[in-house]
Write an enzyme that holds these catalytic residues in place. Structure first.
Site, short mmCIF file in Angstrom:
data_model
loop_
_atom_site.label_atom_id
_atom_site.label_comp_id
_atom_site.label_asym_id
_atom_site.label_seq_id
_atom_site.Cartn_x
_atom_site.Cartn_y
_atom_site.Cartn_z
N GLU A 53 0.89 -1.17 0.00
CA GLU A 53 0.00 0.00 0.00
C GLU A 53 0.92 1.21 0.00
OE1 GLU A 53 -3.19 0.03 -0.24
OE2 GLU A 53 -3.82 -1.97 0.36
N CYS B 89 -2.00 9.46 2.41
CA CYS B 89 -1.72 8.78 1.14
C CYS B 89 -2.82 9.04 0.13
CB CYS B 89 -1.52 7.29 1.38
SG CYS B 89 -2.89 6.51 2.24
P1 NDP Z 1 8.42 4.62 4.56
O1 NDP Z 1 8.36 3.86 3.29
O2 NDP Z 1 9.59 5.44 4.85
O3 NDP Z 1 8.28 3.63 5.81
C1 NDP Z 1 7.18 2.76 5.96
C2 NDP Z 1 7.56 1.67 6.95
O4 NDP Z 1 8.58 0.85 6.38
C3 NDP Z 1 8.12 2.20 8.27
O5 NDP Z 1 7.69 1.36 9.33
C4 NDP Z 1 9.60 2.05 8.05
O6 NDP Z 1 10.34 1.96 9.23
C5 NDP Z 1 9.66 0.74 7.29
N1 NDP Z 1 10.88 0.51 6.54
C6 NDP Z 1 11.84 1.42 6.17
N2 NDP Z 1 12.80 0.79 5.45
C7 NDP Z 1 12.45 -0.51 5.38
C8 NDP Z 1 13.04 -1.66 4.76
N3 NDP Z 1 14.16 -1.58 4.06
N4 NDP Z 1 12.40 -2.83 4.87
C9 NDP Z 1 11.23 -2.93 5.55
N5 NDP Z 1 10.64 -1.89 6.16
C10 NDP Z 1 11.24 -0.69 6.07
O7 NDP Z 1 7.07 5.45 4.58
P2 NDP Z 1 6.61 6.52 5.64
O8 NDP Z 1 6.57 5.94 7.00
O9 NDP Z 1 7.43 7.74 5.41
O10 NDP Z 1 5.11 6.77 5.19
C11 NDP Z 1 4.77 7.68 4.22
C12 NDP Z 1 4.46 6.99 2.92
O11 NDP Z 1 3.47 6.00 3.15
C13 NDP Z 1 3.88 7.92 1.89
O12 NDP Z 1 4.42 7.66 0.63
C14 NDP Z 1 2.39 7.55 1.88
O13 NDP Z 1 1.76 7.85 0.70
C15 NDP Z 1 2.43 6.11 2.17
N6 NDP Z 1 1.18 5.67 2.76
C16 NDP Z 1 0.37 4.86 2.03
C17 NDP Z 1 -0.86 4.46 2.53
C18 NDP Z 1 -1.72 3.53 1.75
O14 NDP Z 1 -2.61 2.93 2.37
N7 NDP Z 1 -1.56 3.35 0.47
C19 NDP Z 1 -1.35 4.92 3.83
C20 NDP Z 1 -0.40 5.75 4.52
C21 NDP Z 1 0.81 6.10 3.97
P3 NDP Z 1 11.00 3.28 9.84
O15 NDP Z 1 9.91 4.30 9.99
O16 NDP Z 1 11.48 2.78 11.14
O17 NDP Z 1 12.06 3.71 8.88
#
Ligand code: NDP
Length: 518
Positions: free
Chosen positions: A245, A279
């Site tokens: 997502e 998002c």
């Molecule tokens: P990120 O992609 O930075 O992080 C998402 C999650 O992935 C966090 O828990 C993060 O941990 C974790 N993560 C980071 N690196 C890795 C890796 N290599 N392997 C596995 N997990 C990892 O997104 P954001 O948290 O910044 O969220 C914002 C984004 O999410 C926006 O693009 C938004 O559009 C999208 N989004 C989409 C939604 C949907 O339903 N389609 C809903 C809400 C948001 P950590 O934070 O500890 O780095």
């Protein structure tokens, strides 16, 4: 981990920790362990034991447990909203709204799981009329949920609630910005159910990456498209299925017959609520030329009333992730440098922690503010000569998450032609609050669905059973098949399919043939 023994502490070593900070003040809100790959594997192993117990319960018993948890969440809604407010900075009322919607989804998933996943009979078809055919949807086992910070309750609960209702255990890795919310959810679950079927691992990106490699049966990832690709690559190593997502660049189309007051209000709220960190937030608006000026006047007037600050009754909180401020600034600067104009906000809108609402017009379609996810309280508004053009420009994006249409006469026709997983007609973001509707996108917005029957099935595998009720008149699946049987098969297939008859017509004909004559 909230639920497994801690090998690091048992070995007398100090576990590394990280702080979650208030985006409003920069103060430390909480300190949390950084779980290592070994810890994560331990959590998944422990979850597997829970999955065996939880998966063996009937739908009713699981629903009872989930309903108890729902009661705890509901009674402590204000407490949960406090944690969300402290870690994300969003206004308390917005945190309440997010949590309330998540509770509604939990109720739906618990109540509807049996209907959509339980065993049901399906037609065995004419050739296999001697078989009783059934299908049911079995839990996968342990689901790894990786969540973002922007809606730290609503978004991960879209996976957690549905995965649990389908009979799986869940190991949840919240964002490093909102670990306290994740821990709060797991703690209340344990209190309500008495067993850690939902557990939490905390840490940075590496902990999330470790979860992808820890032997879970599926990963439900919500976050950016870039991280989604890394998650998918890690999951590919072990053929672990994954839901992605990801982000979006959602547009609103305003038709010439639209209710302009409602459209302007929806566009503003869709663009700016949660400080634009949504998002499915509105980032672009395409308005029919006949109502462009009138719409813009209304939008600008409304946007001027909205402020982002740290006062108690504020509409907009801070930007949760400090690095996002640079992205928002870059998008606004690029738009202005390329001939765009800011009717509200603009170059000075981006402060140290807060971003003021910004309405941009005359922005070229190939600029950053139109093409890339801004994730701030900004919106571009463009005039279109026809609705055809609006649809074309709406669809000219690599993303395809949500969309909105305002039109009195042809809302559905326009909605059908937008390439996005979800569309709201004469409302905004409404689809996310309807538990029966699937949530997810296409293209760079990812794949797979949470919410609704599709969301329940994402966390299951289909189990098909064909049970022989009586010996077949025509024995086909045997080496003893006779020449006569082959001839009969050919005759039957010719009769059934030789004249290009469609299945409904065929069924009618068969029924008619079976009716007693005279
Ligand atoms: P990120 O992609 O930075 O992080 C998402 C999650 O992935 C966090 O828990 C993060 O941990 C974790 N993560 C980071 N690196 C890795 C890796 N290599 N392997 C596995 N997990 C990892 O997104 P954001 O948290 O910044 O969220 C914002 C984004 O999410 C926006 O693009 C938004 O559009 C999208 N989004 C989409 C939604 C949907 O339903 N389609 C809903 C809400 C948001 P950590 O934070 O500890 O780095």
């Amino acid at each position: 981990m909230t639920t497994t023994s801690d090998p690091t502490e048992q070995a007398g070593q100090t576990r590394p920790t990280f702080d979650s900070l208030s985006p409003v003040t920069g103060d430390v809100v909480g300190t949390h362990p950084v779980h290592s790959a070994e810890d994560v594997e331990g959590a998944v192993l422990a979850a597997r034991e829970q999955a065996a117990w939880w998966g063996a319960l009937g739908f009713d018993e699981r629903a009872t447990h989930l309903t108890t948890w729902k009661g705890v969440l509901t009674r402590r809604l204000a407490q949960l909203a406090d944690v969300v407010h402290c870690e994300t900075g969003k206004p308390h009322a917005d945190a309440m709204l997010e949590a309330a919607l998540a509770i509604d989804h939990l109720a739906w998933a618990a109540g509807k799981a049996e209907k959509h996943l339980g065993r049901r009979r399906v037609s065995s078809g004419l050739l296999m009329a001697n078989q009783a055919a059934t299908v049911e949807y079995r839990p996968l086992g342990v689901i790894g949920v990786i969540g973002p910070w922007n809606y730290p309750v609503f978004t991960p609960m879209g996976s957690i609630a549905y995965a649990l209702a389908a009979g799986n255990a869940v190991v949840f890795k919240p964002s490093e910005h909102t670990p306290g919310v994740g821990e709060w959810l797991a703690r209340t679950f344990l209190e309500a159910v008495g067993r850690p079927v939902l557990s939490v691992v905390t840490g940075l990106g590496e902990t999330g990456a470790a979860l992808c490699r820890a032997g879970v049966d599926k990963v439900a990832f919500t976050g950016s498209t870039g991280t989604g690709k890394r998650v998918m690559a890690a999951c590919a190593e072990t053929l672990t299925p994954v839901i992605v997502e990801a982000g979006g660049k959602d547009a609103v189309i305003v038709d010439h017959d639209a209710d302009l007051d409602a459209a302007a209000e929806a566009a503003l709220w869709g663009a700016c609520s949660n400080a634009g960190q949504t998002c499915i937030g509105v980032e672009r608006v395409y308005v029919h030329e006949r109502v462009y000026d009138a719409f813009l006047d209304k939008l600008v007037a409304l946007a001027k009333e909205v402020r982002a600050d740290d006062t108690a009754g504020t509409h907009l909180g801070p930007i949760t992730m400090p690095s996002q401020l640079d992205v928002i600034r870059r998008h606004i600067d690029d738009a202005l440098a390329r001939g765009g104009r800011a009717l509200v906000g603009g170059a000075d809108a981006v402060g140290e922690r807060f971003v003021q609402p910004t309405v941009l017009v005359d922005v070229p379609e190939d600029s950053l503010a139109v093409r890339e996810e801004t994730f701030g309280p900004t919106v571009t508004v463009a005039k279109v000569a026809t609705i055809e053009e609006a649809i074309e420009r709406t669809n000219a994006t690599a993303y395809g998450l949500g969309s909105t249409v305002f039109s009195k006469g042809r809302g559905m026709q326009i909605a059908e032609r937008i390439r996005s997983g979800m569309t709201a007609v004469n409302g905004v973001i409404t689809f996310a609050a309807v538990p029966a509707l699937p949530f997810g996108g296409v293209g760079d917005s990812g794949f797979g669905r949470i919410h609704g029957p599709d969301g329940l099935r994402e966390f299951t595998y289909a189990k098909a059973i064909a049970r022989q009720r009586f010996k077949p008149a025509l024995a086909l699946t045997t080496f003893k098949r006779t020449e006569k049987a082959d001839q009969q098969l050919q005759q039957i297939v010719t009769l059934l399919h030789g004249r290009g008859t469609t299945l409904p017509k065929l069924n009618k004909r068969v029924k008619r043939a079976g009716r007693p004559r005279g």
